[in-house]
Enzyme design. Structure first.
Site, PDB file in Angstrom:
ATOM      1  CD  GLU B 209      -1.511  -0.161   3.775  1.00 49.10           C
ATOM      2  OE1 GLU B 209      -2.126  -1.583   3.574  1.00 49.10           O
ATOM      3  OE2 GLU B 209      -0.674   0.492   4.952  1.00 49.10           O
ATOM      4  CG  HIS B 247      -2.451   0.487   7.795  1.00 52.03           C
ATOM      5  ND1 HIS B 247      -2.884  -0.212   6.692  1.00 52.03           N
ATOM      6  CD2 HIS B 247      -3.719   0.051   8.553  1.00 52.03           C
ATOM      7  CE1 HIS B 247      -3.096  -1.536   6.798  1.00 52.03           C
ATOM      8  NE2 HIS B 247      -4.142  -1.555   8.162  1.00 52.03           N
TER       9      HIS B 247
END
Lengths: 390, 291
Positions: B209, B247
């Protein structure tokens, strides 16, 4: 978390780092008074959570208290648009009025945590006043790095190495090393994620001065820094993001599309947004509902969607792991009972307690579009949004 | 074979008596994982879910021979819990806890240097070797024993990818969630090395990511050291710069942190890029066929 320049400078000063004389003004009259107290040429700087203020007209040099009053009057109450803000800009409700400095050289210094070495790294450069990302790309050799072992902290030899590296002279060595040591102390004490002085200037009389300062803090460490938490200026943040946080949805980011998304897990939420774009639509938000198992957050997410008039369809995509599908389903049913939902809703459920969740939705008799996987969900929500007006 | 955890794993649960510790310990036991001990300071000597609870990791290891630890300790105390397990000589620590301050992890990494402990996480779903050992919070039923290794920065996106694989009857050797934090204990490269060395693993799925440069480092490893095919997907193509996407590590701070740059690096290194997150399973199927 970000804070304003004037707050960052106050913290630097607390840690013994020299900053220009000045104060923050909320009105043009206050700016005039501060400029009069300074008594020399001054700079009026818009206080916003964005870089690129100079080019955007947010920093003005003034020669008298009257000019300071005028400059502050032109800035306060407006929105400043810089290359970092997007076209809507950010509101200016205060300015920093400070003594103008006679700048001989512009340097750069910062500390952050390096993801590869897992150590705090101090960076210094002679190319101050520029965006460091640009310097890193065009002339990486101009950036000096010093990795700091947290077990022994920042050492004087590192300070000398960096200071000589950015061509400070022997007379400035003690001051430079003290400044770097103090910046490291501040970085560690306050759980900073970035401490940046850009530019750090050498004045005409050879002194070091932090002309601009940026301090960012680790959100995960804010619980142990109440003093820092209090510095947050909510006005600088996206109203929908503030609203989300107030409703217990911590992982919400506003985006520029018209499809609302509610997903569990950050990676999945990003992937869902990517997929919506791939299917020809655009997400209105990133929303990771997290793993707390209560219906309230689900209901509040729907409140967000209803309040956000851009939204023309919603995709719920849950893959239960820590989060349980039945709880999410209960939350959706509660939301439907509490409010009128003015847009189509596509739901894809999988994972922990799936059958219970499906049962709850089926029993409720509510109107929604079922999706079998998340590709199907993305396609259906893009289709469903077409022709919906609010 | 599998990596990190298998039928010989004797799991210790740090924070076993908390609500999340309780919920997931029960699920691990139901899956067949050998949970041999729990640690909750102050509750030593009691039993919880049929498992002996100890006050310290050291005592738990001496008495039960635990060789892996899974952590459900709240973020303010988690780094201390990791340090305790490292000090006790624990071989493998899986830290589930989300929200540990970065500077606490700086300390942990400093202490880890030169120690034999391997840390996975924090902010991760744990590790799963289907049919052998579930040491994490992932849904057990979606997994199928097999030969594809999975390594990912995400939890739920991995569940989705795993269920795509399973529905195509492609089993997994081990699924490793390395977590969404900026300073993970183990990186993509660390786990790719293990998969490359595992003779049972035939191909690897890598789910990256935005944020950091871990995917680029993985690309270098794939280019020079990896003989097994790698299928990759990188989440966050539509993420705006400067925003933390859930995150702690998922934030675009420079151009290298963008999804497009990571995809380019992985693709140039020879990894096969799945066109969408929904087609990772199909991409693996194609790649396996061509091997």
């Amino acid at each position: 978390m970000k804070i304003h320049e004037y707050q960052a400078k106050a913290l630097l000063a607390q840690y013994g780092i020299a900053v220009p004389r000045g104060d923050v003004a909320y009105t043009a009259a206050e700016a005039k008074k501060i400029a009069a107290e300074i008594g020399v040429r001054a700079v009026v700087k818009a206080q916003v959570y964005a870089g690129g203020r100079g080019k955007a007209g947010g920093i003005k040099t003034v020669n008298s208290p009257e000019e300071a009053e005028k400059a502050a009057g032109q800035l306060i109450g407006t929105r400043l648009v810089t290359h970092q803000t997007g076209p809507q800009g950010v509101p200016v409700s205060k300015v920093l009025v400070e003594e103008a400095s006679n700048v001989a050289r512009e340097l750069y210094i910062s500390i952050l945590v390096d993801g590869v070495s897992h150590l705090p790294v101090m960076m210094a450069s002679e190319a101050g006043g520029m965006e460091i990302e640009e310097v890193a790309q065009s002339t990486p050799e101009k950036i000096l790095k010093s990795y700091i072992d947290p077990a022994i902290s920042f050492q004087p030899f590192q300070g000398r190495k960096m200071a000589y590296g950015i061509s400070l002279n022997g007379g400035q060595m003690g001051e430079a090393t003290r400044l770097m040591t103090n910046l490291y102390r501040l970085f560690m004490d306050k759980d900073c994620s970035l401490a940046e002085i850009n530019p750090l200037v050498v004045t005409a009389d050879g002194k070091l001065l932090a002309l601009d300062a940026k301090l960012n803090f680790d959100d995960n460490a804010l619980y142990r820094h109440k003093d820092i938490q209090e510095l947050q200026d909510k006005e600088q943040e996206e109203p929908l993001e503030i609203q989300a946080r107030d409703w217990g949805i911590n992982n919400y980011v506003k985006m520029d599309g018209d499809i609302g998304c509610m997903v569990n897990g950050a990676g999945l939420a990003m992937a869902v947004n990517d997929l919506i774009q791939y299917c020809g639509g655009r997400a209105a938000n990133f929303l990771d509902i997290g793993t707390l198992n209560n219906t309230e957050r689900v209901v509040n997410s729907f409140k967000m969607f209803v309040a956000d008039h851009r939204i023309r369809a919603v995709l719920v995509n849950i893959f239960g792991g820590m989060a349980r599908v039945d709880v999410i389903a209960k939350g959706i049913v509660e939301a439907y009972q509490l409010m009128t939902i003015p847009f189509p809703v596509v739901i894809r459920l999988a994972g922990t307690n799936l059958e219970e969740g499906q049962h709850i939705l089926a029993q409720s008799g509510m109107n929604f579009i079922q999706a079998k996987d998340f590709y199907d969900g993305a396609r259906k929500v893009v289709e469903a949004a077409k022709g919906v007006t609010r | 074979m599998s990596i990190l955890v298998d039928e010989d794993t004797k799991l210790l649960v740090q924070g076993i008596t908390g609500s999340e510790g309780t919920f997931h310990t029960r699920r691990c036991i139901e899956y067949g994982t050998k949970v041999v001990a729990g640690v909750t300071p102050g509750k030593g000597g009691s039993r919880h879910l049929g498992v002996s609870v100890f006050n310290t990791v050291e005592k738990a290891m001496t008495d039960t021979g635990a060789n892996a630890s899974i952590m459900f300790v709240p973020p303010a105390y988690a780094a201390d819990g990791i340090l305790e397990a490292i000090d006790a000589g624990m071989a493998l620590i899986l830290c589930i806890t989300e929200g540990i301050p970065v500077l606490d992890m700086v300390k942990v990494h400093r202490y880890l240097k030169g120690k034999p402990t391997r840390l996975i996480g924090p902010n991760c779903p744990g590790v799963m070797s289907p049919g052998k050992c579930k040491a994490g919070i992932m849904v057990g039923e979606i997994h199928l024993p097999g030969n594809v290794g999975v390594v990912s920065r995400s939890g739920t996106l991995t569940y989705d990818v795993v269920s795509q694989l399973t529905s195509l009857r492609i089993g997994q050797s081990t699924c490793v969630g390395i977590g969404g934090d900026a300073l993970p204990g183990s990186t993509f490269v660390d786990v790719l090395k293990l998969f490359e060395a595992d003779e049972h693993t035939k191909a690897v799925v890598l789910i990256g990511e935005i944020g950091g440069t871990m995917e680029q480092e993985a690309a270098e490893f794939i280019r020079h050291k990896m003989t097994k095919p790698v299928v990759a997907f990188v989440a966050g193509s539509t993420a705006p710069p400067g925003k933390r996407m859930g995150h702690a590590g998922a934030i675009i701070t420079g151009s290298a942190a963008k999804a497009s740059e990571k995809i380019k690096a992985l693709s140039q290194a020879g990894a096969t890029i799945a066109p969408t997150p929904a087609e990772v399973g199909l991409t693996v199927k194609k790649v396996l066929k061509s091997v």
